[in-house]
Scaffold this motif. Structure first.
Motif, short mmCIF file in Angstrom:
data_model
loop_
_atom_site.label_atom_id
_atom_site.label_comp_id
_atom_site.label_asym_id
_atom_site.label_seq_id
_atom_site.Cartn_x
_atom_site.Cartn_y
_atom_site.Cartn_z
N LEU A 23 0.83 -1.19 0.00
CA LEU A 23 0.00 0.00 0.00
C LEU A 23 0.88 1.26 0.00
N PHE A 24 1.94 1.22 0.79
CA PHE A 24 2.84 2.37 0.85
C PHE A 24 3.62 2.52 -0.45
N GLN A 25 4.08 1.41 -0.95
CA GLN A 25 4.84 1.43 -2.20
C GLN A 25 4.01 2.08 -3.30
N SER A 26 2.74 1.69 -3.37
CA SER A 26 1.90 2.21 -4.44
C SER A 26 1.53 3.67 -4.20
N ASN A 27 1.89 4.17 -3.03
CA ASN A 27 1.59 5.56 -2.71
C ASN A 27 2.78 6.48 -3.00
N ARG A 28 3.92 5.90 -3.34
CA ARG A 28 5.13 6.68 -3.52
C ARG A 28 5.04 7.65 -4.70
N PHE A 32 6.26 11.69 -4.86
CA PHE A 32 7.15 12.36 -5.81
C PHE A 32 6.42 13.47 -6.55
N ALA A 33 5.16 13.23 -6.86
CA ALA A 33 4.36 14.26 -7.53
C ALA A 33 4.24 15.49 -6.63
N ALA A 34 4.05 15.25 -5.33
CA ALA A 34 3.94 16.37 -4.39
C ALA A 34 5.25 17.15 -4.32
N CYS A 35 6.39 16.43 -4.34
CA CYS A 35 7.70 17.09 -4.33
C CYS A 35 7.82 18.01 -5.55
N ALA A 36 7.44 17.49 -6.71
CA ALA A 36 7.52 18.29 -7.93
C ALA A 36 6.60 19.50 -7.82
N GLU A 37 5.42 19.28 -7.30
CA GLU A 37 4.41 20.35 -7.17
C GLU A 37 4.94 21.53 -6.36
N VAL A 38 5.59 21.25 -5.24
CA VAL A 38 6.09 22.34 -4.39
C VAL A 38 7.54 22.70 -4.73
N GLU A 39 8.09 22.01 -5.74
CA GLU A 39 9.46 22.28 -6.19
C GLU A 39 10.49 22.14 -5.08
N LEU A 40 10.35 21.03 -4.35
CA LEU A 40 11.35 20.70 -3.33
C LEU A 40 11.81 19.26 -3.58
N SER A 41 13.04 18.95 -3.17
CA SER A 41 13.53 17.58 -3.28
C SER A 41 12.87 16.73 -2.20
N ILE B 57 13.71 -8.45 -15.35
CA ILE B 57 12.98 -7.35 -15.97
C ILE B 57 13.96 -6.39 -16.64
N PRO B 58 13.48 -5.62 -17.62
CA PRO B 58 14.34 -4.64 -18.31
C PRO B 58 14.70 -3.49 -17.37
N MET B 59 15.79 -2.82 -17.69
CA MET B 59 16.23 -1.63 -16.96
C MET B 59 15.07 -0.64 -16.81
N SER B 60 14.36 -0.41 -17.91
CA SER B 60 13.31 0.62 -17.89
C SER B 60 12.19 0.26 -16.92
N GLU B 61 11.95 -1.05 -16.76
CA GLU B 61 10.90 -1.45 -15.83
C GLU B 61 11.35 -1.19 -14.39
N LEU B 62 12.62 -1.44 -14.13
CA LEU B 62 13.14 -1.13 -12.79
C LEU B 62 13.05 0.37 -12.52
N ALA B 63 13.37 1.16 -13.55
CA ALA B 63 13.24 2.62 -13.40
C ALA B 63 11.81 2.99 -13.01
N GLY B 64 10.85 2.35 -13.66
CA GLY B 64 9.45 2.62 -13.32
C GLY B 64 9.13 2.26 -11.89
N LEU B 65 9.59 1.09 -11.46
CA LEU B 65 9.33 0.66 -10.08
C LEU B 65 9.95 1.60 -9.07
N MET B 66 11.10 2.18 -9.43
CA MET B 66 11.80 3.05 -8.49
C MET B 66 11.43 4.52 -8.68
#
Lengths: 149, 149
Positions: A23-28, A32-41, B57-66
């Motif tokens: 559940l947490f993984q799928s929330n990541r 990242f979208a929120a980081c981009a939104e507020v322009e912070l790392s 899995i391909p490199m690109s799929e790992l990139a997606g997961l991460m």
DNA sequence: TATTGTTATACTCTATAACTATA
DNA sequence: TATAGTTATAGAGTATAACAATA
């Protein structure tokens, strides 16, 4: 604390934990979208989420919360301060410690982050009201030992 | 998908989610300790946890997961390959794609990481067997929509 | 002497863009 | 031409050690 009283994990709770992790993984992505939104790392966002307006904390305490070294926090806070989101305030008692004060602008960013990240993932919303109450009761018990800081 | 059918989050499920997040937060120390133990950086550990021996899995799929760019994965995999934990295998059909094969040594590291990270946090072990089954049922429902990939 | 935070260094991660080799 | 992965580059994060100011 020398003898860990940890009961061995049953397959049931292990699977439950595994699903919670999923559940947490799928929330990541949302994070990242929120980081981009507020322009912070991501580390900058974690720092902003660790600070409160009401209760300024020392640099070293933030380092502890973020599981990193004091020296890392220096740079992260430098950038947050450059953006006017936080301010260093030297302690009055011990002038070595610097307390991290969230600025007005910083509070606005925190509020925006709460909007973006505060809501539960969709999976949890699929639970019925009764199930949601059940889950809350379970989480209260599971985190009961963990002091709310 | 244009009209998000998301029901508004009730205070109950919001608090439950908040407590779940706290459970994860308090588990982060274990994660960093595991990274140190196997002498890999956090991203390298995440990569190792995303790969399986059975299904390269391909490199690109790992990139997606991460949730990062292909170009980042190049460097991360470079270092894992230097340590002999993974190997790049050019695809037979499309020779542009490179499949990530976990080596024997890599599997050993994965097993070690599972030992270090697979167990649920102590808070969950405090739940009774009946409560653990309850939690599992709730998590199954909550992750039901999420395809196990 | 011990501690808080900074500086210095070296390495890793990250996003972006340009490049290659395949397709 | 489009795509998978690499390379180049610049900025940011990280651990470690050395350092300044303060205690």
């Amino acid at each position: 604390m020398t003898a860990p009283t940890t009961a061995p994990a049953s397959p049931v709770v292990s699977e439950a934990w595994h699903l919670m992790a999923r559940l947490f993984q799928s929330n990541r992505g949302k994070f990242f979208a929120a980081c981009a939104e507020v322009e912070l790392s991501p580390p900058q966002v974690m720092a902003m989420r660790s600070l409160t307006r009401e209760h300024p904390i020392p640099m070293s305490e933030l380092a502890g919360l973020m599981h990193c070294d004091n020296s890392n926090v220096t740079g992260i806070v430098d950038r947050l301060e450059d953006r006017g989101l936080v301010a260093r305030q030297p302690g009055t008692q011990d002038r070595r410690v610097k307390y991290l004060q969230v600025t007005e602008k910083g509070v606005a960013v925190q509020d925006r982050l709460q909007d973006l990240l505060g809501d539960p993932p969709e999976g949890l919303l699929a639970l019925s009201p009764a199930e949601q109450r059940q889950l809350l009761a379970l989480m209260k018990k599971a985190t009961g030992g963990t002091a709310p800081s």
